[in-house]
Write an enzyme that holds these catalytic residues in place. Sequence first.
Site, PDB file in Angstrom:
ATOM      1  N   CYS A  49     -10.474 -11.914 -13.906  1.00 17.33           N
ATOM      2  CA  CYS A  49     -10.453 -12.012 -12.671  1.00 17.33           C
ATOM      3  C   CYS A  49     -10.734 -13.541 -12.134  1.00 17.33           C
ATOM      4  O   CYS A  49     -11.568 -14.359 -11.792  1.00 17.33           O
ATOM      5  CB  CYS A  49     -11.163 -10.956 -12.013  1.00 17.33           C
ATOM      6  SG  CYS A  49     -12.796 -11.530 -11.287  1.00 17.33           S
ATOM      7  N   GLY A  50     -10.092 -13.729 -11.609  1.00 11.66           N
ATOM      8  CA  GLY A  50      -9.816 -15.801 -10.951  1.00 11.66           C
ATOM      9  C   GLY A  50     -10.762 -15.799 -10.140  1.00 11.66           C
ATOM     10  O   GLY A  50     -11.425 -16.588 -10.270  1.00 11.66           O
ATOM     11  N   HIS A  51     -10.775 -15.113  -9.440  1.00 12.46           N
ATOM     12  CA  HIS A  51     -11.656 -15.381  -8.221  1.00 12.46           C
ATOM     13  C   HIS A  51     -13.450 -14.905  -9.429  1.00 12.46           C
ATOM     14  O   HIS A  51     -15.101 -15.751  -9.101  1.00 12.46           O
ATOM     15  CB  HIS A  51     -12.248 -14.158  -7.121  1.00 12.46           C
ATOM     16  CG  HIS A  51     -11.101 -13.743  -5.893  1.00 12.46           C
ATOM     17  ND1 HIS A  51     -11.452 -15.635  -5.143  1.00 12.46           N
ATOM     18  CD2 HIS A  51     -10.559 -13.724  -6.068  1.00 12.46           C
ATOM     19  CE1 HIS A  51     -10.567 -15.318  -4.868  1.00 12.46           C
ATOM     20  NE2 HIS A  51      -9.547 -14.128  -5.215  1.00 12.46           N
ATOM     21  N   CYS A  52     -14.104 -14.147 -10.163  1.00 13.60           N
ATOM     22  CA  CYS A  52     -15.318 -14.930 -10.989  1.00 13.60           C
ATOM     23  C   CYS A  52     -14.935 -16.261 -12.098  1.00 13.60           C
ATOM     24  O   CYS A  52     -15.815 -16.949 -11.782  1.00 13.60           O
ATOM     25  CB  CYS A  52     -15.013 -13.639 -12.110  1.00 13.60           C
ATOM     26  SG  CYS A  52     -14.950 -12.149 -11.631  1.00 13.60           S
TER      27      CYS A  52
END
Length: 523
Positions: A49-52
Site C-alpha cells: 500500500c502506497g500510503h502505508c
Amino acid sequence: MLPKQVLISLMVAAGVVSASDVHQLKEDSFDDFIAKNPLVLAEFYAPWCGHCKALAPEYETAATELKAKGISLVKVDCTEESGLCQKHGVEGYPTLKVFKGTTDNPSAYSGQRKADAIVSYMVKQSLPAVSVLTKDTLEEFKTADQVVVVAYFKADDKKSNETFAAVAEPLRDNYLFGATSDPALAEAAGVTAPGVVVYRKFDEPVVVYDGAFEADAITAFAKTSAVPLIGEVGPETYSGYMSAGLPLAYIFVEGADDKAKYSDGLKELAKKHKGKINFATIDAVAFGAHAQNLNLEQKWPAFAIQETVKNTKFPFDQTKELTIESITSFVEDFAAGKIEPSIKSEPKPEKQEGPVHVVVAHNYNEIVLDEEKDVLVEFYAHWCGHCKALAPKYEELGKLYFDNPEFAKKVVIAKVDATLNDVPDEIQGFPTIKLFPAGKKSTPIDYQGGRTVEDFVKFIKENGSHHVDASVEKKDEPAASAETLGEAAPAATDAAEETASKSAEKKESSTSTEAAAETHDEL
Ligand SMILES: *[C@@H]1O[C@H](CO)[C@@H](O)[C@H](O)[C@H]1NC(C)=O
Ligand SMILES: *[C@@H]1O[C@H](CO)[C@@H](O)[C@H](O)[C@H]1NC(C)=O
C-alpha cells in the site's frame, strides 16, 4: 565488492542501521502487548500500500519521540495476520487505532499522517481532557499546540468546572484544554472568572471569549478561533474545512508573492464573513488538479467557493480579472444568494445505445431518479484501474437486463464519470456502486459485494424493488461444470482481492491530499 556481512556491520557502526522503535506485532503477541502498555497507536497495513509506505518514515520518527513519553507505536502486517486485522474491522490501509490498555473499544486515529501531528495527537490522548494549570505550567502550556483553550474559574465553582469538562471531552483530539483556579492568573490574563481564552499560533495569538459560560457557546467559540482568518488548504487542513459545515472560499495562488497579496488583501472580507464562510489559499503548483473539482480551469490565480454541505460549486469567471475588488463583490453576491452554482456535465447522450446507460449531470435525475426502475449506478473515474477492470463484466451485466424486454422495463444498469459530472452523491473512491431502487430513490443502497456478474445479479434481485432475477441457468454437462469449478476458485480470490484493495483505495483517496497527487484528481 564488499561482502554483505561486512557492509551491514559498517552501516551499523556508522549508525546507518538502527533498531526501529515501532513494534511489529502478530496474532500471538498483540493482545498481550496492548494489555501491558497503557497507550498504544496501532497501524494495520499491507506492504503493497502506497500510503502505508509514505507513512512509514513519519511513523518511525513519531515512535522514537513518543517512546520517551511511554507511548508505544506498533504495526501489524495484514497480509500475514489476516485474522487479527479482521477482528479489528480493518477495511482499508493503513488503518490506525488508539488502544488504552485493552483491546476493547479502540478509537480511530483521526489526526494527520505526519510525525509531528502523530506526536501531538498521542500526547493529547495521554493527558486528561483538561489539564489543571498553575503559575508554573500555564506559560508553557499556552504554546504547546496550535490551538490551546484555557478556562479560568474559581476553586469552588464546580458548575463552570463541569461545563468546561463537557466542552473539552469531545474536542480533546483537536485542541489542548487546560484550566486554572488561581485568581492571580485570571487577573493577569485580563479575565473575570469564569472566563475562557484561546491561545493560538496564528492571526491574533490571544483571543478572549466574552460570552456566557455555556458549553455550546464555548464550543462554537473554540471551533471558530481554531480556524485562521485566511488559512491554507493542504493535506493537514482539508478534512477540517470539509467537515466545518461552512462554505469554503479557495484562492489558488502560485508562489509566495501572490499568496501574500491575496491573503493580506482579503483579510477584511474574511473577517466580515467569519463564522459564515471560510477563506483559504491553496498552492496551485502542488494541488492545481483540485481546481477541476471546483469547475475551474487550471489557470492561476483562480477563485471559487465550495458549499461543503451540499457540495455545490461557485467558480469565479476565469475570463475576468481576479482582483481584491472583483473577489469582494463575488463573495458579497454569493453571501446574498445571488449566484447560481455551476454544474459540470458531459454532453447529454442523444440516445442510450449500449447495455450500460451513460449518465451525465444533465440526465442524472431522468435516469437515476426514475421512480419506475431499479437503477444500478457505477460512479467511476476515467483514470481508475479498478474501474477499467470492471468494465467488461459490467457490460455483461447490463446485457442481461437490456436484451430482455421484460427486464429492461424494470432494471437499468448505468455508469457516470464522477470526475466529469457533478453528482449529488458523496463519492469517496472509485468505483463506487449504488442501487437506486424504484420508489425509494432517497435511500440508495451501497454495493459492497464481490465483482462478479453473479454477485451483482443477486444483489439486484434481493435489494431492487422489482426483485428481478436475471440469473443465468447453469448447464450441467459434466465437462462444463468441471471447468466452471476449475475457474471458480481463482475468480473468487480475484474478486476478494479487488474488494480489499478497493476499500484501501477508497480509504486512501478520501483522507489526504497525497492521494490527490497520486490520482491527479481528488484533494
Ligand atoms: C475541576 O474538577 C476536578 C474534579 O473535581 C478537579 O480535579 C480539578 O482540579 C478542577 N479544576 C480546577 C482548575 O480547579
Ligand atoms: C442487499 O443489501 C444489503 C445492504 O447493503 C446487503 O447486506 C446484502 O448483502 C445485499 N444482498 C445481496 C444479495 O447482495
